[in-house]
Design a protein around this motif. Structure first.
Motif, PDB file in Angstrom:
ATOM      1  N   ILE A   1      -4.141 -16.076  -3.350  1.00  0.00           N
ATOM      2  CA  ILE A   1      -5.352 -15.274  -3.379  1.00  0.00           C
ATOM      3  C   ILE A   1      -5.327 -14.326  -4.571  1.00  0.00           C
ATOM      4  O   ILE A   1      -4.349 -13.626  -4.816  1.00  0.00           O
ATOM      5  CB  ILE A   1      -5.513 -14.477  -2.071  1.00  0.00           C
ATOM      6  N   ASN A   2      -6.435 -14.302  -5.301  1.00  0.00           N
ATOM      7  CA  ASN A   2      -6.606 -13.439  -6.464  1.00  0.00           C
ATOM      8  C   ASN A   2      -7.212 -12.102  -6.046  1.00  0.00           C
ATOM      9  O   ASN A   2      -7.843 -11.990  -4.995  1.00  0.00           O
ATOM     10  CB  ASN A   2      -7.502 -14.147  -7.486  1.00  0.00           C
ATOM     11  N   GLY A   3      -7.020 -11.084  -6.878  1.00  0.00           N
ATOM     12  CA  GLY A   3      -7.591  -9.773  -6.581  1.00  0.00           C
ATOM     13  C   GLY A   3      -9.107  -9.756  -6.573  1.00  0.00           C
ATOM     14  O   GLY A   3      -9.711  -8.792  -6.097  1.00  0.00           O
ATOM     15  N   ALA A   4      -9.750 -10.821  -7.090  1.00  0.00           N
ATOM     16  CA  ALA A   4     -11.206 -10.908  -7.071  1.00  0.00           C
ATOM     17  C   ALA A   4     -11.749 -11.350  -5.718  1.00  0.00           C
ATOM     18  O   ALA A   4     -12.973 -11.386  -5.533  1.00  0.00           O
ATOM     19  CB  ALA A   4     -11.685 -11.878  -8.154  1.00  0.00           C
ATOM     20  N   ALA A   5     -10.888 -11.689  -4.777  1.00  0.00           N
ATOM     21  CA  ALA A   5     -11.324 -12.065  -3.425  1.00  0.00           C
ATOM     22  C   ALA A   5     -11.926 -10.859  -2.716  1.00  0.00           C
ATOM     23  O   ALA A   5     -11.743  -9.708  -3.152  1.00  0.00           O
ATOM     24  CB  ALA A   5     -10.132 -12.613  -2.639  1.00  0.00           C
ATOM     25  N   PRO A   6     -12.661 -11.067  -1.619  1.00  0.00           N
ATOM     26  CA  PRO A   6     -13.255  -9.931  -0.890  1.00  0.00           C
ATOM     27  C   PRO A   6     -12.209  -8.899  -0.500  1.00  0.00           C
ATOM     28  O   PRO A   6     -11.099  -9.248  -0.080  1.00  0.00           O
ATOM     29  CB  PRO A   6     -13.876 -10.596   0.346  1.00  0.00           C
ATOM     30  N   GLN A   7     -12.563  -7.633  -0.668  1.00  0.00           N
ATOM     31  CA  GLN A   7     -11.632  -6.559  -0.329  1.00  0.00           C
ATOM     32  C   GLN A   7     -11.367  -6.536   1.174  1.00  0.00           C
ATOM     33  O   GLN A   7     -12.252  -6.820   1.980  1.00  0.00           O
ATOM     34  CB  GLN A   7     -12.205  -5.213  -0.775  1.00  0.00           C
ATOM     35  N   ALA A   8     -10.139  -6.200   1.544  1.00  0.00           N
ATOM     36  CA  ALA A   8      -9.748  -6.187   2.952  1.00  0.00           C
ATOM     37  C   ALA A   8     -10.414  -5.036   3.683  1.00  0.00           C
ATOM     38  O   ALA A   8     -10.587  -3.946   3.129  1.00  0.00           O
ATOM     39  CB  ALA A   8      -8.226  -6.075   3.069  1.00  0.00           C
ATOM     40  N   ARG A   9     -10.769  -5.279   4.924  1.00  0.00           N
ATOM     41  CA  ARG A   9     -11.361  -4.233   5.758  1.00  0.00           C
ATOM     42  C   ARG A   9     -10.316  -3.191   6.123  1.00  0.00           C
ATOM     43  O   ARG A   9      -9.110  -3.423   6.018  1.00  0.00           O
ATOM     44  CB  ARG A   9     -11.948  -4.855   7.029  1.00  0.00           C
TER      45      ARG A   9
END
Length: 273
Positions: free
Chosen positions: A165-173
């Motif tokens: 997973i790249n840092g451009a993925a959806p931010q974690a809740r």
């Protein structure tokens, strides 16, 4: 492509390092991997951590439980053990359709090689730098890969597959306190559980056992190489002030303005942060 059938997703997580306190916490990229799994409606999610299972590690793992996953399975390994063989054995028996993990750990070796070595040992394909999961159909998964300069590319891969997973993925809740408190951490030591008869395959990490860890220090600035040949040229190069190095003369300034100028200079030189 829409998600049309239940997908067995396994997420591999590690303990991160808090940027200020240095204490254990959830790893940012691993939390984003869980977030991506939670966004898949009807998916069967299993979260795995291989390593220590002490109080500090469990407090960090509860940050993942606070995201709403319910349970984390910990493959408890002795100190200086290589988690590769234990993870490969567990993943091979669980037979997930998709394995997610962050691109790189936040402490330790942090080489980013574990997913590649794991995929090689399992005989799976690996797809790096994933920013989203589009859907699944007919035994294939459509992924959204992050490219430089904000570009994206859709990839269609066959199950089963390893994904980083790249840092451009959806931010974690955010982690909810009640979910973190009520979640379950299932620690497996010599055996997985009653349904698995085989024991964990442990391999010692001989290289890591010889490491000496110490806090990182800021490296000194590299001096400019002077290529002058004569003594006069070397003296001129040493005493010459470039426009970028010019100082600032304060005249008739207030103490507040003088203090602000001094602080700005100290920050510019890297003395204060």
């Amino acid at each position: 492509m829409m998600l049309c059938e239940p997908l067995k997703i396994m997420v591999l997580v590690s303990t991160g390092m808090h940027p200020l306190t240095g204490g254990p916490c959830r790893a940012s990229l691993d939390a984003q991997a869980i977030e991506l799994a939670l966004q898949q409606a009807g998916a069967l999610i299993e979260v795995i951590h291989a390593g220590n299972a002490g109080e500090l590690e469990q407090s960090a793992l509860r940050d993942y439980l606070g995201m709403g996953i319910g349970q984390i399975t910990v493959l408890k390994l002795p100190e200086f053990s290589d988690p590769l063989s234990a993870l490969a054995q567990y993943v091979n028996e669980a037979e997930p359709d998709l394995v997610l993990c962050g691109e790189q750990a936040e402490w330790g070796e942090a080489s980013g090689l574990l997913p590649y070595l794991l995929a090689d040992q399992l005989g799976w394909a690996i797809v790096p730098h994933i920013a989203g999961l589009v859907g699944v159909a007919d035994g294939h998964i459509e992924l959204l890969q992050a490219l430089p300069r904000g570009q994206r590319r859709k990839l269609l891969v066959k199950q089963a597959v390893m994904v980083t997973i790249n840092g451009a993925a959806p931010q974690a809740r955010q982690s909810a306190f009640l979910k973190a408190r009520d979640g379950t951490i299932n620690v497996l030591e010599s055996e997985y559980d009653s349904e698995h008869e085989s024991e964990l395959e442990l391999a010692a990490d001989s290289e890591q056992s010889q490491w000496q860890l110490q806090p990182a220090k800021q490296r000194p600035k590299r001096l400019k190489i002077i290529t002058a040949k004569t003594a006069a040229e070397r003296m001129k190069a040493a005493t010459m002030v470039t426009p970028g190095q010019a100082g600032k003369v304060l005249q008739d300034s207030s103490p507040q303005q003088a203090a602000e100028a001094i602080l700005a200079l100290l920050r510019e030189e890297g003395i204060l942060k």
